[in-house]
Design an enzyme around this catalytic site. Sequence first.
Site, mmCIF file in Angstrom:
data_model
loop_
_atom_site.group_PDB
_atom_site.id
_atom_site.type_symbol
_atom_site.label_atom_id
_atom_site.label_comp_id
_atom_site.label_asym_id
_atom_site.label_seq_id
_atom_site.Cartn_x
_atom_site.Cartn_y
_atom_site.Cartn_z
ATOM 1 N N HIS A 473 30.298 47.292 44.137
ATOM 2 C CA HIS A 473 31.101 46.213 44.673
ATOM 3 C C HIS A 473 32.565 46.522 44.940
ATOM 4 C CE1 HIS A 473 33.028 42.209 44.883
ATOM 5 N NE2 HIS A 473 31.919 41.921 45.519
ATOM 6 N N TYR A 591 33.161 28.567 40.066
ATOM 7 C CA TYR A 591 33.700 29.556 41.003
ATOM 8 C C TYR A 591 32.837 29.583 42.255
ATOM 9 C CZ TYR A 591 35.061 34.191 42.795
ATOM 10 O OH TYR A 591 35.505 35.220 43.566
ATOM 11 N N THR A 604 38.746 38.351 48.822
ATOM 12 C CA THR A 604 38.194 37.050 48.446
ATOM 13 C C THR A 604 39.245 36.159 47.795
ATOM 14 O OG1 THR A 604 37.503 37.860 46.262
ATOM 15 C CG2 THR A 604 35.893 38.020 48.073
#
EC number: 2.3.1.21
Length: 786
Positions: A473, A591, A604
Amino acid sequence: MAEAHQAVAFQFTITPEGIDLRLSYQALSQIYLSGLRSWKKRISRMRNRVIKGVYPASPSSWLFVVIAILATMYMRSDPSMGLIAKIQEHLPVSLSLSVQGQTMLSVLVFSTLLWLSLILTLRFCLKLLLSYHRWMFEQHGHISTTTKVWVTLVRLLSGRKPLLYSYQTSLPCLPVPPIKDTLERYLESVRPLLSGPGFQRMTVLAAQFENSLGNRLQRYLKLKALWATNYVSDWWEEYIYLRGRGPIMVNSNYYGMDFLYVTPTPIQAARAGNTITALLLYRRKVNSEQLTPSRVPGTVIPLCAAQCERMFNTTRTPGEETDVLQHWQDSEFVTVYHRGRYFRLWVYKAGRLLSPREIEYQIQRILDDPSPPGPGEDRLGALTAGDRVPWCAVRKQYFSSGVNKRSLDCIERAAFFVTLDDEEQGMMGEDPVGNLDRYAKSLLHGKCYDRWFDKSFSVVVYKNGKNGLNAEHSWADAPTVAHLWEVCFTLATDAFQLGYTEDGHCKGEVERSLPPPQRLTWDIPVEVQEQVSISLSVAQALADDVDCHVFPFRDFGKGRIKKLKISPDAFIQLALQLAYYRDRKTFCLTYEASMTRLFREGRTETVRSCSNEGCAFVKAVESGEGPEHCRRLFRLAAEKHQNLYRLAMTGSGIDRHLFCLYVVSKYLGVESPFLTEVLSEPWRLSTSQTPVQQLELFDMKNHPDFISLGGGFGPTSTTWGSFGPVADDGYGVSYIIVGEDMINYHVSCKHSFSETDSHRFGAQIRKEGTMGWDGGRGLLCFLIVG
């Protein structure tokens, strides 16, 4: 040895008669063609640099400016207002040129300077236009005149076909929000989660922070924003991802799945052949920058493409305190794992990409190879699944030289990693629901040693032809990988562009003289094998604790929701709030991942989905309030959620700003009770929508069975969590809105916490989403039936 001799371009022998020189014309031809491909790529990169460098103008516009200036000079008019004459006076070559030559050279210099000035002006204007975000807050169908003019200007300035990275220098920088606004939004977000005294205490802490340390930290942050391209992204990559010392498997990596109903071929080697080819075709588009830049759906607004740069040929290497992302310019091979053995598979020959049928042929060679794994080889990948510090120590001591370094380099420098799994997966058999769950878990962690979790992404091809992907990621976020993998490219190219023969094999011809895939060799001492066992036990405990549930929801989709003039994402988020409240009898810090790719190098931002308005709606539903009252509260909550999402996208979020203030405070060596408390709050519901982006390769309406399952993540994944702990007693929910009539959900939690259950939570989601449930207290019943 035969292959080694063939690889030598020439041999010579010294004899009494002289030197006997023997040339291998085949080898020389291979060298020539490989060099030719390399030079073509270099020329292509140089060409793209020029095209990007002058965007939004074009290289040919220089000639237009030169001709225009020459034409005006011919008409005895001086558009330069004397500058051409000044340039002519100071030309260093004035003595060696005629007067006419000096004039021509001066015109060329002036025209070039004018052209460059126009480019900078156009780029500045485009950046100003892309900094306008008011359009996002306007109601659908009620567009202001200002926004209409703005859209026209953006179209005019970006009308020429752009390359993948053409917009990068025109994208605005992420702004630093006023600290007062961030604190107000934060307090508003925690109001439904705190008691009266608790909220009052946080209000006092926030005020003290703003009036003392906060403004000092803000000044440093604004200074960084002036200097850096993006004031968040480098710190976010380092501190959230690369500095994590725990396992990245489950905790950070995420997965993407295959088509839900369709498996294009049941032949494992053939599916691998087309999948590898499709990914390499995508890489070719990225390298040549022919990939169309991503845009906000339904608009002309471009999104940052910086995350594409490290998609291929990239590996995360472990360090003692922080990991490092290593990226190589190119790679002509992939690494393949099968039954405990590693192979290097060359995918180019003499500069030519192998055909899908040739790659299938090579993959079949690997599948048919009967050789056993070497000592300690079969579970070597567990080192990438365990804690990072032991992997760093082992890598430094035992993989920094010799045969181990050469083999490790083959894995790390590969375009990507491929696992040929000997299991069958997918929605099949007598237990399709349970099999989908097992399919997701297999992609998330596998056997904990048959994936290379450090690679930017690993492709998994199963025995029955099903496939999937596991992605690291730190280098990019899920939308970038989704565009690569799902119906936007790889899956669609595999099924519709490349296709298969009637008997399920790849199309194309095979050159039988291809050298076989190269088996990687290792020298694994006992000490390394012991560490492999330790890392495997850590990873296995983590994998066994994952409770995962994947289910397609078919009762309705975005089509019906949009008829109510409600955002599908807001609808789903409110359904998740209602589901969580019914599951746990309380509200929690929630979230939702939002993107900030409207800005250069944006990644993000957090949408805090648990709002005052959403909680009021849930309480009204649970207390049995009237349908009309609940409908009104629902619309208020949906509008609030949409506004929060827009604020996050346009750089006015809460969490990234607070995170950066916290980092600055640590650099300065000062403590903030407010920031410490804020960033220790656990996230018990982490959610994300996987976008279905531009569907350019096929029409989903005409091929309804070719729908993607989307992807998901682990229950404590930093993939979606903000800066702060993701609770062990929490849920992770990923969803993908497919077409008009389906929503696919991926729910994860931990077995070790008895109060969470992914199947129970999934049942709660389904209950909120169907038409006639729970005694008429369902979400759509309030909106439609009343």
